[in-house]
Design a protein around this motif. Sequence first.
Motif, PDB file in Angstrom:
ATOM      1  N   ILE A 102       1.221  -1.687   0.448  1.00  0.00           N
ATOM      2  CA  ILE A 102       0.060  -0.016  -0.027  1.00  0.00           C
ATOM      3  C   ILE A 102       0.810   0.935  -0.068  1.00  0.00           C
ATOM      4  CG2 ILE A 102      -0.452  -0.022   2.134  1.00  0.00           C
ATOM      5  CD1 ILE A 102      -3.558   0.761   1.952  1.00  0.00           C
ATOM      6  N   ARG A 103       0.534   2.456  -0.431  1.00  0.00           N
ATOM      7  CA  ARG A 103       0.788   4.077  -0.883  1.00  0.00           C
ATOM      8  C   ARG A 103       0.425   4.519  -0.839  1.00  0.00           C
ATOM      9  NH1 ARG A 103       6.695   3.099  -2.548  1.00  0.00           N
ATOM     10  NH2 ARG A 103       7.701   1.611  -2.649  1.00  0.00           N
ATOM     11  N   GLY A 104       0.516   5.769  -0.613  1.00  0.00           N
ATOM     12  CA  GLY A 104      -0.900   6.323  -0.855  1.00  0.00           C
ATOM     13  C   GLY A 104      -0.599   7.859   0.390  1.00  0.00           C
ATOM     14  N   LEU A 105      -1.386   9.046   0.219  1.00  0.00           N
ATOM     15  CA  LEU A 105      -1.263  10.373   0.970  1.00  0.00           C
ATOM     16  C   LEU A 105      -3.358  10.213   1.381  1.00  0.00           C
ATOM     17  CD1 LEU A 105      -0.174  12.236  -1.964  1.00  0.00           C
ATOM     18  CD2 LEU A 105       0.665  11.658   0.246  1.00  0.00           C
ATOM     19  N   GLY A 106      -3.408  10.844   2.518  1.00  0.00           N
ATOM     20  CA  GLY A 106      -4.338  10.461   3.258  1.00  0.00           C
ATOM     21  C   GLY A 106      -5.053  12.572   3.752  1.00  0.00           C
ATOM     22  N   GLN A 107      -5.614  12.692   4.352  1.00  0.00           N
ATOM     23  CA  GLN A 107      -6.303  14.130   4.774  1.00  0.00           C
ATOM     24  C   GLN A 107      -7.001  13.578   6.027  1.00  0.00           C
ATOM     25  OE1 GLN A 107      -6.832  16.894   1.717  1.00  0.00           O
ATOM     26  NE2 GLN A 107      -8.291  18.245   3.378  1.00  0.00           N
ATOM     27  N   ILE A 108      -6.906  14.720   7.406  1.00  0.00           N
ATOM     28  CA  ILE A 108      -7.851  14.715   8.289  1.00  0.00           C
ATOM     29  C   ILE A 108      -8.557  16.152   8.428  1.00  0.00           C
ATOM     30  CG2 ILE A 108      -7.940  14.248  10.622  1.00  0.00           C
ATOM     31  CD1 ILE A 108      -5.278  13.542  10.959  1.00  0.00           C
ATOM     32  N   THR A 109      -9.892  16.187   8.808  1.00  0.00           N
ATOM     33  CA  THR A 109     -10.695  17.069   8.430  1.00  0.00           C
ATOM     34  C   THR A 109     -11.593  17.521   9.699  1.00  0.00           C
ATOM     35  OG1 THR A 109     -11.402  17.406   5.956  1.00  0.00           O
ATOM     36  CG2 THR A 109     -12.634  18.385   6.939  1.00  0.00           C
ATOM     37  N   VAL A 110     -11.522  18.554  10.781  1.00  0.00           N
ATOM     38  CA  VAL A 110     -11.735  18.705  12.161  1.00  0.00           C
ATOM     39  C   VAL A 110     -12.817  19.332  11.905  1.00  0.00           C
ATOM     40  CG1 VAL A 110     -11.574  18.908  14.449  1.00  0.00           C
ATOM     41  CG2 VAL A 110      -9.669  17.928  13.351  1.00  0.00           C
ATOM     42  N   ALA A 111     -14.304  19.090  12.723  1.00  0.00           N
ATOM     43  CA  ALA A 111     -15.257  19.772  11.962  1.00  0.00           C
ATOM     44  C   ALA A 111     -15.368  20.705  13.597  1.00  0.00           C
ATOM     45  CB  ALA A 111     -16.937  19.419  12.565  1.00  0.00           C
ATOM     46  N   GLU A 112     -16.055  21.683  13.381  1.00  0.00           N
ATOM     47  CA  GLU A 112     -16.954  22.710  14.240  1.00  0.00           C
ATOM     48  C   GLU A 112     -16.633  21.893  15.742  1.00  0.00           C
ATOM     49  OE1 GLU A 112     -19.007  26.039  13.255  1.00  0.00           O
ATOM     50  OE2 GLU A 112     -17.817  26.036  11.547  1.00  0.00           O
ATOM     51  N   ASP A 113     -17.778  20.673  15.291  1.00  0.00           N
ATOM     52  CA  ASP A 113     -18.114  20.219  16.649  1.00  0.00           C
ATOM     53  C   ASP A 113     -16.984  19.621  17.068  1.00  0.00           C
ATOM     54  OD1 ASP A 113     -17.794  18.263  15.355  1.00  0.00           O
ATOM     55  OD2 ASP A 113     -19.978  17.286  15.558  1.00  0.00           O
ATOM     56  N   GLY A 114     -15.712  19.932  16.713  1.00  0.00           N
ATOM     57  CA  GLY A 114     -14.309  18.755  17.679  1.00  0.00           C
ATOM     58  C   GLY A 114     -14.520  17.308  16.522  1.00  0.00           C
ATOM     59  N   SER A 115     -15.458  17.293  15.788  1.00  0.00           N
ATOM     60  CA  SER A 115     -15.116  15.380  15.245  1.00  0.00           C
ATOM     61  C   SER A 115     -14.359  15.449  13.859  1.00  0.00           C
ATOM     62  CB  SER A 115     -16.291  15.054  14.804  1.00  0.00           C
ATOM     63  OG  SER A 115     -17.330  16.173  13.581  1.00  0.00           O
ATOM     64  N   HIS A 116     -13.673  14.463  13.681  1.00  0.00           N
ATOM     65  CA  HIS A 116     -12.595  14.271  13.032  1.00  0.00           C
ATOM     66  C   HIS A 116     -13.154  13.354  11.827  1.00  0.00           C
ATOM     67  CE1 HIS A 116     -10.476  14.932  16.430  1.00  0.00           C
ATOM     68  NE2 HIS A 116      -9.973  15.268  15.615  1.00  0.00           N
ATOM     69  N   SER A 117     -12.896  13.869  10.704  1.00  0.00           N
ATOM     70  CA  SER A 117     -13.037  12.694   9.277  1.00  0.00           C
ATOM     71  C   SER A 117     -11.688  12.550   8.458  1.00  0.00           C
ATOM     72  CB  SER A 117     -14.359  13.121   8.153  1.00  0.00           C
ATOM     73  OG  SER A 117     -14.812  14.653   8.170  1.00  0.00           O
ATOM     74  N   TRP A 118     -11.708  11.809   7.680  1.00  0.00           N
ATOM     75  CA  TRP A 118     -10.755  11.669   6.947  1.00  0.00           C
ATOM     76  C   TRP A 118     -11.107  11.406   5.301  1.00  0.00           C
ATOM     77  CZ3 TRP A 118     -10.365   6.396   4.902  1.00  0.00           C
ATOM     78  CH2 TRP A 118     -10.563   5.443   5.386  1.00  0.00           C
ATOM     79  N   THR A 119      -9.530  11.388   4.650  1.00  0.00           N
ATOM     80  CA  THR A 119     -10.118  10.434   3.575  1.00  0.00           C
ATOM     81  C   THR A 119      -8.781   9.817   3.209  1.00  0.00           C
ATOM     82  OG1 THR A 119      -8.964  12.425   2.631  1.00  0.00           O
ATOM     83  CG2 THR A 119     -11.254  12.465   2.751  1.00  0.00           C
ATOM     84  N   LEU A 120      -8.588   9.145   1.630  1.00  0.00           N
ATOM     85  CA  LEU A 120      -7.532   8.647   1.775  1.00  0.00           C
ATOM     86  C   LEU A 120      -7.554   7.457   0.494  1.00  0.00           C
ATOM     87  CD1 LEU A 120      -4.526   7.384   3.082  1.00  0.00           C
ATOM     88  CD2 LEU A 120      -5.722   5.490   3.205  1.00  0.00           C
ATOM     89  N   GLU A 121      -6.318   8.169  -0.102  1.00  0.00           N
ATOM     90  CA  GLU A 121      -6.085   7.868  -1.857  1.00  0.00           C
ATOM     91  C   GLU A 121      -4.688   6.880  -1.440  1.00  0.00           C
ATOM     92  OE1 GLU A 121      -5.818  10.942  -4.692  1.00  0.00           O
ATOM     93  OE2 GLU A 121      -7.876  11.784  -4.100  1.00  0.00           O
ATOM     94  N   TYR A 122      -5.095   5.405  -2.077  1.00  0.00           N
ATOM     95  CA  TYR A 122      -4.384   4.708  -2.400  1.00  0.00           C
ATOM     96  C   TYR A 122      -3.685   4.127  -2.975  1.00  0.00           C
ATOM     97  CZ  TYR A 122      -7.210   0.786  -0.674  1.00  0.00           C
ATOM     98  OH  TYR A 122      -8.914   0.426  -0.919  1.00  0.00           O
TER      99      TYR A 122
END
Length: 135
Positions: free
Chosen positions: A112-132
């Motif tokens: 596996i190889r790739g890049l990802g990103q984390i997003t923090v919402a105003e309520d403090g919850s975390h979401s993520w995306t990954l391209e691999y």
Amino acid sequence: MTLHASGTFDISAWDAEKPYDEQGGNKLTKVHVEKVFHGDLVGTSSTDLITVESVAGPVAYVGVEHVQGILHGREGTFVLQHNAGSEDGTTDTQWLRWLIVPTSGTGELAGIRGLGQITVAEDGSHSWTLEYTLG
């Protein structure tokens, strides 16, 4: 072929040590974090971060995260290298990026190889995306 994954995660542990270096209003602190992933990745992780806090607030961190779980039906482990920061200490200007460490994949995630990103919402919850890719 590049695959796309996304989801959320919960922080199940955040253990910050006392800052180990404080100079000129900047603090460097080691933090151990544990997470539970939901979505296209179902699993857990263990992370060690070095955080930077200035007079303006939290401004950057780097880290290494060992992930174990099932990604799109494939079970294994891999390591993420974190690079994150904020231009002014606010979430308005923050960026949180991952790099899958090449050769770190095991099991059905070997190659596996790739890049990802984390997003923090105003309520403090975390979401993520990954391209691999899987090689």
